[in-house]
Design a protein around this motif. Sequence first.
Motif, PDB file in Angstrom:
ATOM      1  N   MET A  71      40.122   6.969  -8.344  1.00 49.83           N
ATOM      2  CA  MET A  71      40.460   5.820  -9.189  1.00 49.83           C
ATOM      3  C   MET A  71      39.474   5.675 -10.346  1.00 49.83           C
ATOM      4  O   MET A  71      39.869   5.350 -11.467  1.00 49.83           O
ATOM      5  CB  MET A  71      40.493   4.531  -8.364  1.00 49.83           C
ATOM      6  N   GLU A  72      38.222   5.945 -10.095  1.00 49.34           N
ATOM      7  CA  GLU A  72      37.208   5.849 -11.151  1.00 49.34           C
ATOM      8  C   GLU A  72      37.517   6.807 -12.305  1.00 49.34           C
ATOM      9  O   GLU A  72      37.269   6.482 -13.468  1.00 49.34           O
ATOM     10  CB  GLU A  72      35.814   6.146 -10.589  1.00 49.34           C
ATOM     11  N   LYS A  75      39.856   5.423 -15.115  1.00 47.23           N
ATOM     12  CA  LYS A  75      39.451   4.296 -15.957  1.00 47.23           C
ATOM     13  C   LYS A  75      39.274   4.663 -17.429  1.00 47.23           C
ATOM     14  O   LYS A  75      39.576   3.872 -18.302  1.00 47.23           O
ATOM     15  CB  LYS A  75      38.181   3.655 -15.417  1.00 47.23           C
ATOM     16  N   CYS A  76      38.822   5.839 -17.718  1.00 45.64           N
ATOM     17  CA  CYS A  76      38.565   6.228 -19.108  1.00 45.64           C
ATOM     18  C   CYS A  76      39.847   6.416 -19.921  1.00 45.64           C
ATOM     19  O   CYS A  76      39.798   6.512 -21.143  1.00 45.64           O
ATOM     20  CB  CYS A  76      37.702   7.481 -19.172  1.00 45.64           C
ATOM     21  N   HIS A  78      42.343   4.205 -20.093  1.00 47.46           N
ATOM     22  CA  HIS A  78      42.845   2.911 -20.555  1.00 47.46           C
ATOM     23  C   HIS A  78      44.351   2.781 -20.312  1.00 47.46           C
ATOM     24  O   HIS A  78      45.130   2.533 -21.232  1.00 47.46           O
ATOM     25  CB  HIS A  78      42.509   2.686 -22.030  1.00 47.46           C
ATOM     26  N   ASP A  81      49.026  -1.483 -16.435  1.00 44.70           N
ATOM     27  CA  ASP A  81      49.182  -1.851 -15.028  1.00 44.70           C
ATOM     28  C   ASP A  81      50.238  -1.015 -14.318  1.00 44.70           C
ATOM     29  O   ASP A  81      50.081  -0.660 -13.147  1.00 44.70           O
ATOM     30  CB  ASP A  81      49.530  -3.336 -14.899  1.00 44.70           C
ATOM     31  N   PHE A  84      48.795   2.228 -13.246  1.00 38.82           N
ATOM     32  CA  PHE A  84      47.931   2.093 -12.068  1.00 38.82           C
ATOM     33  C   PHE A  84      48.740   1.859 -10.792  1.00 38.82           C
ATOM     34  O   PHE A  84      48.366   2.321  -9.717  1.00 38.82           O
ATOM     35  CB  PHE A  84      46.886   0.998 -12.270  1.00 38.82           C
ATOM     36  N   ILE A 111      40.185  -0.271  -7.889  1.00 38.06           N
ATOM     37  CA  ILE A 111      40.214  -0.297  -9.354  1.00 38.06           C
ATOM     38  C   ILE A 111      39.144  -1.242  -9.857  1.00 38.06           C
ATOM     39  O   ILE A 111      38.973  -2.307  -9.431  1.00 38.06           O
ATOM     40  CB  ILE A 111      41.585  -0.752  -9.879  1.00 38.06           C
TER      41      ILE A 111
END
Length: 111
Positions: A71-72, A75-76, A78, A81, A84, A111
């Motif tokens: 999940m990390e 994040k980059c 962007h 929802d 995700f 998240i």
Amino acid sequence: MPHKSIKEKLVQLRKEPKFTMPLSIYYPGLDNEMVRVELSKIIDRSIFEIYSKIEQGLDRLMLLDILHNTMEKFKCFHLNDNDFIYIRQYLNRIILIVEWDCNPDDLRNLI
């Protein structure tokens, strides 16, 4: 479930095209092919990491750690929802394949 069966199901999931429309009529898929490919690679690498640890005695904490790290990596990008939600669907499928009971909140908290 025997290790062989788990590994076979992980291989099947890894071979699936990801972030495309067919999984859900409500998700249009990613329109940027380069991003779709990169996101798919993240999921596939995580599947491979889990696959490689099955024989070594993968436990719940190891699995959740791999999923958290996965999940990390998203994040980059962007993402929105819906993206995700789609990512969490893949992670839920992985959990079901390795047969761990996991509270859906555990994934939301990643998240």
